[in-house]
Structures are given as C-alpha cells and as structure tokens.
Scaffold this active site. Sequence first.
Site, short mmCIF file in Angstrom:
data_model
loop_
_atom_site.label_atom_id
_atom_site.label_comp_id
_atom_site.label_asym_id
_atom_site.label_seq_id
_atom_site.Cartn_x
_atom_site.Cartn_y
_atom_site.Cartn_z
N GLY A 136 0.84 -1.20 0.00
CA GLY A 136 0.00 0.00 0.00
C GLY A 136 0.87 1.24 0.00
O GLY A 136 1.98 1.22 -0.53
N GLU A 175 5.71 -3.22 0.52
CA GLU A 175 5.58 -3.09 -0.93
C GLU A 175 4.83 -1.79 -1.18
O GLU A 175 3.60 -1.74 -1.09
CB GLU A 175 4.80 -4.29 -1.51
CG GLU A 175 5.52 -5.63 -1.36
CD GLU A 175 6.62 -5.84 -2.41
OE1 GLU A 175 6.58 -5.17 -3.46
OE2 GLU A 175 7.49 -6.68 -2.16
N CYS A 177 0.55 -0.15 -9.27
CA CYS A 177 1.73 0.40 -8.57
C CYS A 177 2.94 0.52 -9.48
O CYS A 177 3.75 1.41 -9.30
CB CYS A 177 2.07 -0.45 -7.36
SG CYS A 177 2.38 -2.16 -7.78
P1 NAD Z 1 -5.41 0.85 0.76
O1 NAD Z 1 -6.10 2.15 1.08
O2 NAD Z 1 -6.23 -0.34 0.44
O3 NAD Z 1 -4.46 0.54 1.99
C1 NAD Z 1 -3.68 -0.64 2.02
C2 NAD Z 1 -4.00 -1.40 3.29
O4 NAD Z 1 -3.64 -0.61 4.42
C3 NAD Z 1 -5.47 -1.74 3.44
O5 NAD Z 1 -5.60 -3.10 3.81
C4 NAD Z 1 -5.93 -0.82 4.55
O6 NAD Z 1 -6.96 -1.35 5.34
C5 NAD Z 1 -4.68 -0.63 5.38
N1 NAD Z 1 -4.70 0.62 6.13
C6 NAD Z 1 -5.17 1.83 5.70
N2 NAD Z 1 -5.02 2.76 6.67
C7 NAD Z 1 -4.43 2.13 7.72
C8 NAD Z 1 -4.01 2.56 9.01
N3 NAD Z 1 -4.13 3.81 9.43
N4 NAD Z 1 -3.45 1.64 9.83
C9 NAD Z 1 -3.30 0.37 9.43
N5 NAD Z 1 -3.69 -0.10 8.21
C10 NAD Z 1 -4.25 0.77 7.37
O7 NAD Z 1 -4.44 1.01 -0.44
P2 NAD Z 1 -3.53 2.25 -0.86
O8 NAD Z 1 -2.50 2.51 0.18
O9 NAD Z 1 -4.38 3.37 -1.34
O10 NAD Z 1 -2.83 1.58 -2.13
C11 NAD Z 1 -2.27 2.34 -3.11
C12 NAD Z 1 -0.78 2.48 -2.87
O11 NAD Z 1 -0.20 1.18 -2.79
C13 NAD Z 1 -0.06 3.17 -3.98
O12 NAD Z 1 0.95 3.98 -3.45
C14 NAD Z 1 0.55 2.02 -4.77
O13 NAD Z 1 1.67 2.36 -5.54
C15 NAD Z 1 0.89 1.08 -3.68
N6 NAD Z 1 0.93 -0.28 -4.19
C16 NAD Z 1 2.12 -0.92 -4.18
C17 NAD Z 1 2.20 -2.20 -4.70
C18 NAD Z 1 3.48 -2.97 -4.72
O14 NAD Z 1 3.44 -4.15 -5.05
N7 NAD Z 1 4.61 -2.38 -4.37
C19 NAD Z 1 1.05 -2.80 -5.22
C20 NAD Z 1 -0.15 -2.10 -5.19
C21 NAD Z 1 -0.20 -0.85 -4.66
#
Ligand code: NAD
Length: 447
Positions: free
Chosen positions: A201, A223, A257
Amino acid sequence: MSTTATPAQGTEDIPALVARLRAAFATGRTRPLAWREEQLTRLRALLTENRDAITDALYSDLRKPRPEASAAEVDFPVREIDHTLANLRVWLEPQSLDQAALAGLPAGTTAGTLYEPLGTVLVIAPWNYPVQLSLVPVAGALAAGNAVVLKPSEVAPATSALMARLLPRYLDPEAVAVVEGDVPRTTELLAQRFDHIFYTGNGTVGRIVMRAAAEHLTPVTLELGGKSPVFVDRDTDVTAVAARLADTKFRNSGQTCVAPDYVLTDPATARALESALAEAVEKLFGPDPQSSAAYGRMVNQRHFDRVAALLDSGTTAFGGQTDRDDVYIAPTVLTGVTGDDPVMREEIFGPVLPIVEVADLDEAIAFINDRDKPLALYGFTGNDTTRHRLATETSSGGLGFGLPMAHLRVPELPFGGVGESGMGNYHGPHSLATFSHRRARLDVPLG
Ligand code: NAD
C-alpha cells in the site's frame, strides 16, 4: 470466538484469533511439505473454480474489465502457485558448504543453511489488484510453512467479502484466517505479535505498520509505490512505444503500482509521442473510452477527486474528460509539464500521463535522481550505453527495458521497492526467502 472456518466478527475477537493461529503453528501442522503443497493446490482450486465470482467482485469494486481481471487476478496468481509447486521441494533442500569453507574445523565437519518457517504472518493487502496482492503473498507464506492472517482492503469491499468467504472453505482453517475491516480493525491486528508483516500500500501507512512492528521486533516487507519514470530515447519507434505505454499506463484506469507514472524525453520525441499515444489510446478504447468495456474506473470518489485535481498541470494533449458520478477519468496525456507541477509532486495512481521534456539523458538521469527511488524505472532505447547508464546511474525497485510492468511476471525475479518504494521483495523463490528464516547449521564430529 469460533474455532471453525468463520472469520473474526469483531475487533475484540482478534487477540484470540491470532493466539489460535499461533497455537496451531506451534503444533507443527504447517511444517510438512505435504501440508504446504496441499494448501497451494487448494488455493489454486479456489482461484480457478471461482473465476466468475472473482471477476464479478472486481467489476463491482473497480469496474475492472473481465478479461483484464481474469488475467491479472486469477491467471497471474495461478502461474505463481504452479511455479512454486513445481520447485518448492528443490528450493527447500538444505544448502551445504564446500569443505574448503570449513578449513580449521575438525575433519568430517559439515555445514549449510536451511529454511525454516517464521511462525504466524500478517498480510495486509491494498485495493487495486485486491486478489493478486492478497493471494500471491499468502501463497508465499503457506509455501514457507507459516500460519497466515490476511487483511484485505476495505476499499474493495466486494472482493474483501469474497476472500473472507472463500479462504476458510479451501484452506486449513486452523492455520489461515481472513480479518476484514478498516483502520480500527487493522490497528488491533497490528497490536498483536506476528512473526512477519507483509504490507502492500502507501508509504504513510507503511510507516504506521513499521512502527507497530517495532514493538514486537517483527520483520516487515513493505511493498509501496512511487513515481515510476519512463525514459524514451530519440532513436525509438514512437508508434511501438506508444502502444506499450498506453496498454500499461491506462489499464485498471492507471491504478497500478508499477504503471509508468511519467515520461522523460526530448522535445521532438515528445511531439511525436503525443500523437502516437492518442492513436494508441483510440485503438485500445475507441473514440469514447467511457463507453468502452475495456476501460476501468477510479475506485471511489475520493481517489477520483485526488486525480482530477492533477489535471490542471501543463497542457492537455488529449483526454481530460471527467464524470464524477461515474468515477470516470479519460485516458489523458499532459505536455509541457515541469518537475514543480502538482502532477509531479505525488504518485498519480490514475489515467494521467505527463510528458516532461529534457534535453538529453544526463538531464533525465539528474531528474530521476532528484526524486525518491521509484518502484520501477523503464526505458525505451536501442542504445546499449543508454541502457547501461540507466542501470548504473539510477536506482529503483525494478528496471525494465522495452515493456513496462513485464518484470513482475517473471517469478524468478525479486519484486519489490527500494527507499521510499519499499523494502524486501517476493515472487517465486523470493517469497519463500521472505517468509522463512535462513538458519545456519554446523555439525562437528566429537571423535
Ligand atoms: P489501501 O487504502 O487499500 O491501503 C492498504 C492497506 O492498508 C489496506 O488493507 C488498509 O486497510 C490498510 N490501512 C489503511 N489505513 C491504515 C491505518 N491507518 N493503519 C493500518 N492499516 C491501514 O491502499 P492504498 O495505500 O491506497 O494503495 C495504493 C498504494 O499502494 C499506492 O501507493 C501504490 O503504488 C501502492 N501499491 C504498491 C504495490 C506494490 O506491489 N509495491 C502494489 C499495489 C499498490
């Protein structure tokens, strides 16, 4: 708290659920190769037997086109699982050192390394590829012989609910659990002791995860994302480049991502690329992408608003249309963009491709190195020196020439970030390494 296949129902159930999984791991049930292979085989069956339900959920959450969903979220994890099933026995064989490395120790001494499971691991997944980015890490954790808690993203609720329903039906419910939920539930999960946390995330939450993990000295894989640049050299076939850029940038409405975030190229190539991209987009999605079955949507209005606000940067070469009620943003190319524009200050994570003009490769490399280390760096060039310079004078999680995003399809390549784009990696044998402890063993004869 039930000890059957039902997922945790309330935040208060979480400590007991994690304790139950830890107790199951302690019995040794997850260690045998046979258990690991059985779990992987069942996970494969979960994917193939529920292809329609999975693509339905992804359509509901992201309006993900069904062929795209089927390829990225069913076939991709199936390929990973097949590769692991075919190789796991060999990957797990203890590695022995040559006698030469044991000089000075008594005759007959042997030494080597072996993989052992870590224990109970937590996988926290995002919404953009919510099945792939949940189940590929889960597959790695199971292959390594761990108990697993999966926390899917609440931002993709249909997919999260589907995984909560399916995983306990297919996988060993004593050792695998799904906990759905948002921030309070995840916070409670993070307060528990795990033996590894695998988070995908954004970097803000990545820091929260790492802080929570520090309390228990739990190792983490993060990641994360970032702005993945694409360098287009002046000697390249812009029609071919545009076709590959459009196909990778605008898939899943840019919410990938490792999607190309922005292009760096010289002014003449920028002009040629602009029109080639317009043609490539029309080929993929027709004259009106909003009515194309092959084009997705922003995941929700919050992300729509965030990306729509970036459209003011530079000049719109084509696209730019938005429809908030339909969470639709057209495939858009912006030109005349500078490093200070809003669109260049954050990861776009949407269907907007800025082209930043640079005089030459030196300026492109300086531009890249002025910013956080990206998750991926791409290049289109026929020049070996340019390839060598991009490889040795910049840093990124992965490096791909000729076809963006293809490196993650090769299970033998480690997939992960560096610096702000994350730490650690996975896929294929790298997942096994991530979810295992590499234990040193030395046997010295007494006599
Ligand atoms: P998201 O909002 O779904 O968050 C990811 C996870 O974090 C979720 O399960 C969510 O419940 C949890 N979360 C959110 N807030 C939290 C908190 N305060 N405390 C604990 N857990 C919490 O997804 P996102 O972050 O919007 O995803 C997009 C980002 O992820 C982009 O930056 C993208 O580049 C990155 N990403 C990276 C990869 C990789 O493989 N490196 C893949 C996909 C996405």
